[in-house]
Each structure stands twice: as C-alpha cells, then as structure tokens.
Motif scaffolding. Structure first.
Motif, short mmCIF file in Angstrom:
data_model
loop_
_atom_site.label_atom_id
_atom_site.label_comp_id
_atom_site.label_asym_id
_atom_site.label_seq_id
_atom_site.Cartn_x
_atom_site.Cartn_y
_atom_site.Cartn_z
N VAL A 144 37.88 -80.81 8.35
CA VAL A 144 39.45 -80.66 7.93
C VAL A 144 40.29 -81.50 8.52
N LEU A 145 40.40 -81.54 9.75
CA LEU A 145 41.30 -82.26 10.53
C LEU A 145 40.96 -83.92 10.63
N THR A 179 41.55 -88.63 3.59
CA THR A 179 41.58 -88.55 1.94
C THR A 179 43.02 -88.84 1.71
N VAL A 180 44.17 -88.39 2.44
CA VAL A 180 45.40 -88.86 1.86
C VAL A 180 45.64 -90.26 1.92
N LEU A 208 29.65 -84.65 6.18
CA LEU A 208 30.71 -83.94 5.06
C LEU A 208 32.12 -84.93 5.32
N ILE A 209 32.30 -85.72 6.19
CA ILE A 209 33.35 -86.46 6.35
C ILE A 209 33.50 -87.77 5.67
N LEU A 210 32.31 -88.31 5.32
CA LEU A 210 32.36 -89.55 4.76
C LEU A 210 32.98 -89.62 3.21
N ALA A 243 41.72 -77.36 1.04
CA ALA A 243 40.55 -76.39 0.45
C ALA A 243 39.31 -76.85 0.17
N TRP A 244 39.20 -78.11 -0.49
CA TRP A 244 37.91 -78.78 -0.81
C TRP A 244 37.03 -78.66 0.35
N HIS A 245 37.39 -79.43 1.37
CA HIS A 245 36.71 -79.71 2.59
C HIS A 245 36.08 -78.33 3.45
#
Length: 266
Positions: free
Chosen positions: A69-70, A76-77, A133-135, A196-198
C-alpha cells in the motif's frame, strides 16, 4: 429526502462492520442462531490472542500488505494524475481517442489479464514477490482512476492552462503548479480507493505470490479460512483486524484533508 437517503446508506454500509465486530467477540464453541442472541452475554476478547497463537505469521502479513500500500498508492495517484492531465489537455480528437481507449481498457475483465500478467511477471523475474503486487500501480492500477482525474481536470478552466503555457511553463510544470493543487480532492478519493484495492487484492496475491514470506493479509485470510473453516469467531476476528487499518487510514486522511481545506480557506 437527502437526509433519509444518507441515513439509509450509512446503516447499510455500517451493518456488516457491526456484525463483524459482534462475531469477533463471540466465544469459540458457543452456538447462537444470530449474533444478537443473548446480547452481551459471554462475549470475550480472547479471540484476538488466540488468533496470534494460531497464526504466527499474522504480523508478517500486515507488514507485507503495508509495504504494498505504501508503495503502490503514491505511484497510482501520480500515474493516474499525469495520465488524466494529458487526457484533459489534449486536443478534442486526441481526447476522444484516449477516452475510448480508457473505457475499453476499463471494460476488459480482470480475469482476462491474469494469464498474460503471470507470463510477464515470470519473464521479468518478479513472480513470488511483492513487486508483482505493486506493478499494476505503474499503469494507474485501474483505468477508472485515470478517468476520475481526467474529469476533474476537465472541469478546470482551460484558460488557466493556456496562460501558464504562454508564460513559458512546460506541461509538467503546468500539471505540478496548476492542475495538481486544484485536483487534491480527487487525489484523496483515488488514494483511498487505491489503498482499499491494494490492501484487499486477493486474486493477484493468490495468482502471483506463493511464498509464505510474501503472503499478504487478503491471502492470509483465505489460507486461514481453508485451515479453520468452521471456526467462525476466529475468522471474523481476523477479518475485523484486516478491516481496521483501511478504516483508520481513511479517518486520518480525511481529517488531514479537512484541516488543509480549513487552512486554505482562512
């Protein structure tokens, strides 16, 4: 009518969380027809300690999800904001073309991307790690987030962007000094949705990560449900603990955003 509608939405949205908390306080082995039977009788907090004893890797799952998440939410933003700014400031023909491409990408089922992503991650050597999971954050996680930023920037007067460009500002500088400060509410909304998604991303965690040390909270809950399928209080306790960080993040971020808005207004 608006107040009634808000009350209905709040009740419907909070009811599962309330039932989740009540189930987490239910003693193991006690059979009740509903969670409200014998309200407050024989409730205990022992399930929280039992969860730590039953699942020793529980703290590690939280750490892994927190790392994802971090790292993924700011990316993403950033990516979604830049892509939305390009879409909003492009010419009419290019804007329509980009809008069509984004909507088509949004309509593609997520399951259709599982196999290609698995092959891609295996090829570049990031399978069985948190990097897989970050890609998705490098492409804005979801086309919906790009559309949200594009709609937000399209509502701003185009003359503001033109004036900045006439003053010699580059497109990146126009985004950073003009569009981004005015689009912070959208950034907050996208950040919360991305978090929330990640945090609850179960499908990717099961498909691309198999190592125990890289297990996230969502995958850990799934593993716990397969190990203890009939231990409902323990499962509800784990689900409650998995829900608390996201809710706490929203409350803290919302208060920070309101405080910033108040300072800007004064």
């Amino acid at each position: 009518m608006r107040a009634v509608a808000i009350c209905v939405v709040v009740v419907v949205g909070c009811a599962p969380v309330v039932l989740l908390a009540l189930g987490a306080l239910q003693p193991i082995g006690v059979v009740r027809r509903t969670l409200l039977d014998n309200f407050g009788a024989s409730w205990t907090t022992q399930n929280f300690s039992l969860l730590g004893d039953a699942v020793g890797a529980w703290p590690r799952w939280f750490v892994n999800s927190g790392i994802v998440v971090l790292v993924a939410v700011p990316l993403t933003v950033l990516v979604a904001s830049l892509a939305g700014f390009v879409m909003a400031t492009a010419s009419r023909s290019w804007c329509r073309a980009l809008l069509v491409v984004t909507v088509v990408a949004l309509l593609v089922p997520a399951s259709a991307l599982w196999a290609p992503r698995a092959v891609l991650y295996r090829t570049i050597g990031v399978s069985d790690s948190l990097v897989a999971l970050i890609l998705p954050a490098f492409v804005g996680t979801s086309p919906l987030f790009v559309l949200l930023f594009a709609l937000s920037y399209r509502r701003l007067p185009r003359s503001m962007f033109d004036a900045a460009e006439l003053a010699g500002a580059s497109p990146l500088r126009v985004w950073r000094q003009v569009a981004w400060p005015l689009g912070r509410p959208t950034a907050f909304a996208v950040g919360m949705l991305a978090a929330a998604w990640h945090w609850g991303n179960l499908s990717d965690a099961l498909l691309y990560v198999s190592r125990t040390e890289s297990t996230t909270v969502a995958a850990g809950l799934r593993n716990l449900a397969s190990i203890e399928p009939a231990n409902h209080p323990l499962l509800l306790t784990a689900a409650l603990l998995a829900t608390v960080p996201v809710v706490a993040l929203f409350v803290v971020a919302h208060r920070a955003l309101l405080a910033r808005a108040v300072r800007s207004a004064t």
